[in-house]
Design a protein around this motif. Structure first.
Motif, PDB file in Angstrom:
ATOM      1  N   HIS A 204     -21.719  26.932  23.027  1.00  0.00           N
ATOM      2  CA  HIS A 204     -21.762  26.335  24.357  1.00  0.00           C
ATOM      3  C   HIS A 204     -20.523  25.477  24.618  1.00  0.00           C
ATOM      4  O   HIS A 204     -20.032  25.396  25.747  1.00  0.00           O
ATOM      5  CB  HIS A 204     -23.033  25.496  24.525  1.00  0.00           C
ATOM      6  CG  HIS A 204     -23.053  24.230  23.717  1.00  0.00           C
ATOM      7  ND1 HIS A 204     -23.298  24.220  22.355  1.00  0.00           N
ATOM      8  CD2 HIS A 204     -22.839  22.938  24.083  1.00  0.00           C
ATOM      9  CE1 HIS A 204     -23.248  22.967  21.918  1.00  0.00           C
ATOM     10  NE2 HIS A 204     -22.973  22.171  22.936  1.00  0.00           N
ATOM     11  N   LYS A 205     -19.979  24.869  23.555  1.00  0.00           N
ATOM     12  CA  LYS A 205     -18.761  24.086  23.719  1.00  0.00           C
ATOM     13  C   LYS A 205     -17.564  24.995  23.966  1.00  0.00           C
ATOM     14  O   LYS A 205     -16.671  24.664  24.752  1.00  0.00           O
ATOM     15  CB  LYS A 205     -18.522  23.220  22.481  1.00  0.00           C
ATOM     16  CG  LYS A 205     -19.544  22.125  22.279  1.00  0.00           C
ATOM     17  CD  LYS A 205     -19.376  21.031  23.321  1.00  0.00           C
ATOM     18  CE  LYS A 205     -18.116  20.226  23.090  1.00  0.00           C
ATOM     19  NZ  LYS A 205     -18.004  19.096  24.039  1.00  0.00           N
ATOM     20  N   GLU A 207     -17.602  27.888  25.468  1.00  0.00           N
ATOM     21  CA  GLU A 207     -17.682  28.410  26.834  1.00  0.00           C
ATOM     22  C   GLU A 207     -17.216  27.369  27.849  1.00  0.00           C
ATOM     23  O   GLU A 207     -16.462  27.682  28.778  1.00  0.00           O
ATOM     24  CB  GLU A 207     -19.112  28.846  27.129  1.00  0.00           C
ATOM     25  CG  GLU A 207     -19.564  30.059  26.310  1.00  0.00           C
ATOM     26  CD  GLU A 207     -21.021  30.408  26.573  1.00  0.00           C
ATOM     27  OE1 GLU A 207     -21.689  29.618  27.282  1.00  0.00           O
ATOM     28  OE2 GLU A 207     -21.477  31.451  26.082  1.00  0.00           O
ATOM     29  N   LYS A 208     -17.656  26.130  27.671  1.00  0.00           N
ATOM     30  CA  LYS A 208     -17.260  25.080  28.607  1.00  0.00           C
ATOM     31  C   LYS A 208     -15.757  24.807  28.528  1.00  0.00           C
ATOM     32  O   LYS A 208     -15.089  24.640  29.550  1.00  0.00           O
ATOM     33  CB  LYS A 208     -18.035  23.800  28.316  1.00  0.00           C
ATOM     34  CG  LYS A 208     -19.504  23.869  28.694  1.00  0.00           C
ATOM     35  CD  LYS A 208     -20.193  22.541  28.433  1.00  0.00           C
ATOM     36  CE  LYS A 208     -21.667  22.599  28.852  1.00  0.00           C
ATOM     37  NZ  LYS A 208     -22.349  21.308  28.592  1.00  0.00           N
ATOM     38  N   THR A 209     -15.236  24.768  27.307  1.00  0.00           N
ATOM     39  CA  THR A 209     -13.809  24.498  27.138  1.00  0.00           C
ATOM     40  C   THR A 209     -12.969  25.629  27.714  1.00  0.00           C
ATOM     41  O   THR A 209     -11.947  25.395  28.367  1.00  0.00           O
ATOM     42  CB  THR A 209     -13.478  24.301  25.650  1.00  0.00           C
ATOM     43  OG1 THR A 209     -14.294  23.250  25.116  1.00  0.00           O
ATOM     44  CG2 THR A 209     -12.012  23.946  25.464  1.00  0.00           C
ATOM     45  N   MET A 212     -12.943  25.315  31.465  1.00  0.00           N
ATOM     46  CA  MET A 212     -12.113  24.192  31.894  1.00  0.00           C
ATOM     47  C   MET A 212     -10.633  24.557  31.835  1.00  0.00           C
ATOM     48  O   MET A 212      -9.860  24.271  32.763  1.00  0.00           O
ATOM     49  CB  MET A 212     -12.378  22.981  31.004  1.00  0.00           C
ATOM     50  CG  MET A 212     -11.556  21.748  31.373  1.00  0.00           C
ATOM     51  SD  MET A 212     -11.703  20.433  30.158  1.00  0.00           S
ATOM     52  CE  MET A 212     -10.837  21.185  28.768  1.00  0.00           C
TER      53      MET A 212
END
Length: 329
Positions: A204-205, A207-209, A212
């Motif tokens: 999940h980290k 994907e978010k990174t 961004m």
């Protein structure tokens, strides 16, 4: 409408300092204006302070300045008067409404007219009576506690804001920003994804990174050169990371051993080796020292024995000499 369609003149009412006149003349030349009108100016002889502040404007703008009356200005031009102090509403209409320099520029874009930019005295500016005869009011936004600019500074700011109406070109080259090809940008996203798989184990980290970074790159509109540089950077980073997914522990024991040794920095290896070498050197030194001491002891002992033998021989000879009877016998 081109810059040629806008004819601006600069008017300074009762200037007190010749240096400010020179500064205004220089700003006029910087931003494409040439006609300077002075109302009741001080004497400006050649070589005076005004010429010192005028720069290259001393060759044309300043020597060609004309002396006129305030009545002539308001009767022949569309006038814009400058002031630092404005009114807050229409109840005080002499200094209201007002425009900022940027708003003046925007309003005059579609107007073809001869416009006089009128500046007042250094100490008191334009009087209320003078402002009442002027068509528009302009004020430069500044610090509330001290909004009064120097006369030369105020003229420079206003002329700078009007540059799009007075200059057809500047010294800056025309540069078109070309965004990199989308295919190259997509390749960069792939490299970034590989990099995140190597350094971040939580999905999940990652994907978010990744999202961004995609938004960040999209806002930047990178050029081909910038994308090429980033591709090379992430390519080398992924090679150094071995393109191993984060948390992948399926290496063999032999690989673990090799990795463990390779992961020790050179300083650490030296720190391990040097103390051992020092111990060996100390042992050798001690052995050499012990050997030397032993040899020295043996030598001393032999010398003592020899001296003892010599002493006994000497004693025997002395005894013989001291006993003549014995010799006679």
């Amino acid at each position: 409408m081109t810059a040629d369609a806008h004819n601006f003149v600069v008017v300074v009412v009762e200037p007190e300092t010749p240096g400010n006149i020179g500064t205004i003349a220089r700003a006029m030349k910087n931003f494409g204006l040439s006609e300077l009108l002075l109302v009741d100016p001080p004497p400006i002889p050649d070589g005076s302070e005004a010429y010192g502040f005028a720069g290259h404007a001393r060759e044309d703008v300043l020597p060609n300045a004309k002396t006129v009356s305030f009545d002539t200005v308001v009767s022949e031009y569309h006038t814009i008067g400058t002031t630092a102090i404005t009114a807050e509403d229409s109840r005080h209409h002499i200094r209201f409404p007002y425009k900022t320099p940027a708003e003046v520029c925007e309003d005059l874009k579609t107007v073809e007219t001869e416009t006089a930019l009128v500046f007042g005295r250094e100490g008191t500016g334009l009087t209320n009576d003078e402002l009442a005869r002027i068509d528009e009011i302009c004020s430069i936004p500044a610090n509330h506690s001290y909004p009064v600019l120097n006369l030369g500074q105020a003229a420079t700011v206003l002329l700078y804001e009007l540059r799009s109406l007075t200059l057809t070109e500047t010294q800056l080259p025309d540069i078109e920003h070309e965004r990199a090809d989308e295919s190259d940008i997509d390749r960069l996203y792939e490299f970034v994804t590989d990099f995140l798989h190597s350094v971040e184990g939580r999905e999940h980290k990652r994907e978010k990174t990744a999202l961004m970074l995609r938004r960040l790159i999209a806002r930047a509109h990178p050029t081909n050169r910038e994308i090429s540089t980033l591709l090379g950077l992430f390519r080398r980073a992924n090679i150094l990371l071995g393109e191993q997914s984060y948390g992948d522990h399926n290496q063999t024991d032999e690989r673990n051993k090799t990795t463990a040794v390779e992961s020790i920095p050179e300083e650490g290896i030296n720190a391990i080796i040097e103390p051992a070498s020092s111990r060996y050197e100390e042992t050798d030194t001690q052995s050499d020292t012990d050997g030397s001491t032993s040899d020295q002891s043996d030598s001393t002992e032999n010398m003592s024995k020899n001296m003892g033998q010599e002493k006994e021989t000497t004693t025997s000879a002395a005894d013989v000499e001291s006993n003549p009877d014995t010799n006679e016998k």
